[in-house]
Write a protein that holds these residues in place. Structure first.
Motif, PDB file in Angstrom:
ATOM      1  N   LEU A   1       4.520   4.950  -8.786  1.00 45.13           N
ATOM      2  CA  LEU A   1       5.827   4.395  -9.154  1.00 45.13           C
ATOM      3  C   LEU A   1       6.936   4.993  -8.300  1.00 45.13           C
ATOM      4  O   LEU A   1       7.861   4.280  -7.880  1.00 45.13           O
ATOM      5  N   ASP A   2       6.842   6.290  -8.022  1.00 44.44           N
ATOM      6  CA  ASP A   2       7.840   6.925  -7.163  1.00 44.44           C
ATOM      7  C   ASP A   2       7.836   6.291  -5.779  1.00 44.44           C
ATOM      8  O   ASP A   2       8.901   5.996  -5.212  1.00 44.44           O
ATOM      9  N   GLN A   3       6.653   6.083  -5.216  1.00 40.45           N
ATOM     10  CA  GLN A   3       6.547   5.503  -3.884  1.00 40.45           C
ATOM     11  C   GLN A   3       7.051   4.062  -3.851  1.00 40.45           C
ATOM     12  O   GLN A   3       7.564   3.591  -2.827  1.00 40.45           O
ATOM     13  N   LEU A   4       6.898   3.354  -4.957  1.00 42.46           N
ATOM     14  CA  LEU A   4       7.392   1.980  -5.047  1.00 42.46           C
ATOM     15  C   LEU A   4       8.892   1.926  -5.335  1.00 42.46           C
ATOM     16  O   LEU A   4       9.493   0.847  -5.276  1.00 42.46           O
ATOM     17  N   GLY A   5       9.492   3.061  -5.664  1.00 44.98           N
ATOM     18  CA  GLY A   5      10.905   3.075  -6.011  1.00 44.98           C
ATOM     19  C   GLY A   5      11.175   2.436  -7.357  1.00 44.98           C
ATOM     20  O   GLY A   5      12.205   1.772  -7.544  1.00 44.98           O
ATOM     21  N   VAL A   6      10.254   2.644  -8.306  1.00 43.97           N
ATOM     22  CA  VAL A   6      10.368   2.052  -9.644  1.00 43.97           C
ATOM     23  C   VAL A   6      10.566   3.175 -10.655  1.00 43.97           C
ATOM     24  O   VAL A   6       9.601   3.826 -11.078  1.00 43.97           O
TER      25      VAL A   6
ATOM     26  N   THR B   1       0.853  -1.185   0.000  1.00 43.55           N
ATOM     27  CA  THR B   1       0.000   0.000   0.000  1.00 43.55           C
ATOM     28  C   THR B   1       0.887   1.233   0.000  1.00 43.55           C
ATOM     29  O   THR B   1       1.809   1.333   0.815  1.00 43.55           O
ATOM     30  N   VAL B   2       0.635   2.132  -0.922  1.00 42.71           N
ATOM     31  CA  VAL B   2       1.381   3.396  -0.970  1.00 42.71           C
ATOM     32  C   VAL B   2       0.402   4.553  -0.861  1.00 42.71           C
ATOM     33  O   VAL B   2      -0.763   4.451  -1.271  1.00 42.71           O
ATOM     34  N   ARG B   3       0.878   5.651  -0.304  1.00 44.28           N
ATOM     35  CA  ARG B   3       0.048   6.829  -0.122  1.00 44.28           C
ATOM     36  C   ARG B   3       0.319   7.819  -1.240  1.00 44.28           C
ATOM     37  O   ARG B   3       1.481   8.064  -1.606  1.00 44.28           O
ATOM     38  N   THR B   4      -0.746   8.376  -1.803  1.00 43.21           N
ATOM     39  CA  THR B   4      -0.641   9.447  -2.787  1.00 43.21           C
ATOM     40  C   THR B   4      -1.532  10.598  -2.305  1.00 43.21           C
ATOM     41  O   THR B   4      -2.338  10.422  -1.387  1.00 43.21           O
ATOM     42  N   PRO B   5      -1.426  11.762  -2.908  1.00 42.63           N
ATOM     43  CA  PRO B   5      -2.298  12.872  -2.498  1.00 42.63           C
ATOM     44  C   PRO B   5      -3.788  12.558  -2.621  1.00 42.63           C
ATOM     45  O   PRO B   5      -4.612  13.176  -1.952  1.00 42.63           O
ATOM     46  N   HIS B   6      -4.132  11.576  -3.467  1.00 44.49           N
ATOM     47  CA  HIS B   6      -5.541  11.269  -3.705  1.00 44.49           C
ATOM     48  C   HIS B   6      -6.068  10.147  -2.811  1.00 44.49           C
ATOM     49  O   HIS B   6      -7.276   9.896  -2.810  1.00 44.49           O
ATOM     50  N   GLY B   7      -5.192   9.469  -2.095  1.00 48.53           N
ATOM     51  CA  GLY B   7      -5.607   8.362  -1.249  1.00 48.53           C
ATOM     52  C   GLY B   7      -4.564   7.270  -1.261  1.00 48.53           C
ATOM     53  O   GLY B   7      -3.441   7.462  -1.734  1.00 48.53           O
ATOM     54  N   THR B   8      -4.950   6.112  -0.734  1.00 54.68           N
ATOM     55  CA  THR B   8      -4.019   4.988  -0.702  1.00 54.68           C
ATOM     56  C   THR B   8      -4.248   4.088  -1.912  1.00 54.68           C
ATOM     57  O   THR B   8      -5.382   3.911  -2.366  1.00 54.68           O
ATOM     58  N   THR B   9      -3.170   3.549  -2.430  1.00 54.58           N
ATOM     59  CA  THR B   9      -3.231   2.658  -3.583  1.00 54.58           C
ATOM     60  C   THR B   9      -2.722   1.287  -3.189  1.00 54.58           C
ATOM     61  O   THR B   9      -1.640   1.159  -2.614  1.00 54.58           O
ATOM     62  N   ARG B  10      -3.491   0.268  -3.509  1.00 56.22           N
ATOM     63  CA  ARG B  10      -3.116  -1.118  -3.230  1.00 56.22           C
ATOM     64  C   ARG B  10      -2.441  -1.710  -4.459  1.00 56.22           C
ATOM     65  O   ARG B  10      -2.921  -1.558  -5.586  1.00 56.22           O
TER      66      ARG B  10
ATOM     67  N   TRP C   1      -1.063  10.701 -10.704  1.00 58.95           N
ATOM     68  CA  TRP C   1      -1.262   9.674  -9.660  1.00 58.95           C
ATOM     69  C   TRP C   1      -0.364   8.468  -9.931  1.00 58.95           C
ATOM     70  O   TRP C   1       0.305   7.956  -9.012  1.00 58.95           O
ATOM     71  N   LEU C   2      -0.314   8.001 -11.174  1.00 58.30           N
ATOM     72  CA  LEU C   2       0.510   6.839 -11.491  1.00 58.30           C
ATOM     73  C   LEU C   2       1.991   7.159 -11.337  1.00 58.30           C
ATOM     74  O   LEU C   2       2.771   6.311 -10.876  1.00 58.30           O
ATOM     75  N   ASP C   3       2.396   8.383 -11.684  1.00 56.84           N
ATOM     76  CA  ASP C   3       3.769   8.817 -11.416  1.00 56.84           C
ATOM     77  C   ASP C   3       4.102   8.643  -9.935  1.00 56.84           C
ATOM     78  O   ASP C   3       5.162   8.115  -9.571  1.00 56.84           O
TER      79      ASP C   3
END
Length: 292
Positions: free
Chosen positions: A113-118, A32-41, A108-110
């Motif tokens: 990927l940033d949060q995943l370190g990809v 789970t990563v956090r983005t400004p729009h919410g959490t993404t699974r 959001w997709l950027d």
């Protein structure tokens, strides 16, 4: 702003989601990563040091829809990252500002990927997820190594008018699982649908608040000519949303370097699962060329 939380989704939907995820033939790591729009699974599998492969599902399908594909790609050495689209049925939670438009969706997709370190990955998308993947490759070409699209919609041709008339009831109020089941049975001709996935789709359609679908016009020919990313497109021979043969020809004209195939005896929604052996093989062949 969406205020959906995990508590607002019914237990049957969550149970159906988890049961389908349990059918993946490889261990799955829920991220789970956090983005400004919410959490993404993100449902991840495969070696942690494998080449990243981002999977983007079709509208309403959830990332569990890759149960017939993710294992084969993970076992071939890819680090599979199956994303639950934010604002769509699934375990992502859209509790922040709305995405508003296509640039917001790509931002959001950027962030994911940033949060995943990809920094860079291969992408595979189905249906609406294929449109997102193509738009992302045009938006951030240095982040997309290879691009596989499964029966992509709104990418190279538009929808059939008859299809749009048939799906119109899906957007009416008082959403019910029965309406979603009827649509899937019509689109697939009653053949090849996985019963558990069909039920998950129907429950998600009824349980989740109707959110505006973030989409946009098809990429123009001029934009498509800028695509240098290696491209594979697989079309379902019995697809209802568009004429697969006309769409394949439009793809060939727009992106001459694309690898294109039409898979027989498959519909739009059943392509990833009912034809999984062929789809998995074709995608793997495309994703794993001889590398220096």
């Amino acid at each position: 702003m969406s205020t959906r939380t995990a508590r607002s989704v019914t237990a049957p939907f969550l149970a159906a989601y988890d049961a389908l995820l349990a059918r993946w033939p490889v261990p799955v790591e829920p991220l789970t990563v956090r983005t400004p729009h919410g959490t993404t699974r993100i449902n991840a599998c495969g070696p942690a040091d494998g080449r990243p492969l981002v999977l983007l599902h079709g509208g309403g399908a959830t990332s569990t829809t890759w149960f017939a594909n993710a294992g084969a790609w993970a076992e071939a050495g890819h680090r599979v990252l199956a994303v639950d689209l934010i604002g769509d049925p699934g375990r992502s939670v859209h509790d922040g500002p709305p995405l508003n438009d296509a640039p917001g969706l790509l931002d959001w997709l950027d962030t994911v990927l940033d949060q995943l370190g990809v920094p860079e990955a291969d992408f595979c998308g189905h249906s609406y997820g294929a449109w997102i993947a193509l738009e992302y490759a045009l938006h951030a070409p240095t982040r997309v190594g290879r691009l596989a699209l499964l029966d992509p919609t709104q990418c190279f041709t538009g929808f059939r008018p008859g299809y749009l008339l048939r799906v119109l009831p899906l957007f009416l109020p008082r959403r019910s699982p029965a309406r979603a089941r009827s649509y899937l049975d019509w689109e697939s001709g009653g053949h090849g649908l996985d019963p558990a996935w069909r039920e998950l789709y129907a429950l998600g359609y009824a349980d989740f608040p109707a959110s505006p679908v973030i989409t946009g016009p098809r990429p123009t020919p001029a934009r498509l000519r800028t695509l240098t990313t290696p491209l594979l497109t697989l079309y379902a021979a019995n697809s209802r949303p568009h004429d697969p043969h006309r769409t394949a020809e439009a793809t060939r004209r727009a992106v001459p370097h694309a690898t294109i195939a039409t898979i027989p005896n498959t519909s739009h929604h059943t392509l990833p699962t009912s034809a999984a052996p062929e789809v998995n093989h074709r995608v793997l062949d495309f994703l794993t060329p001889t590398r220096p």
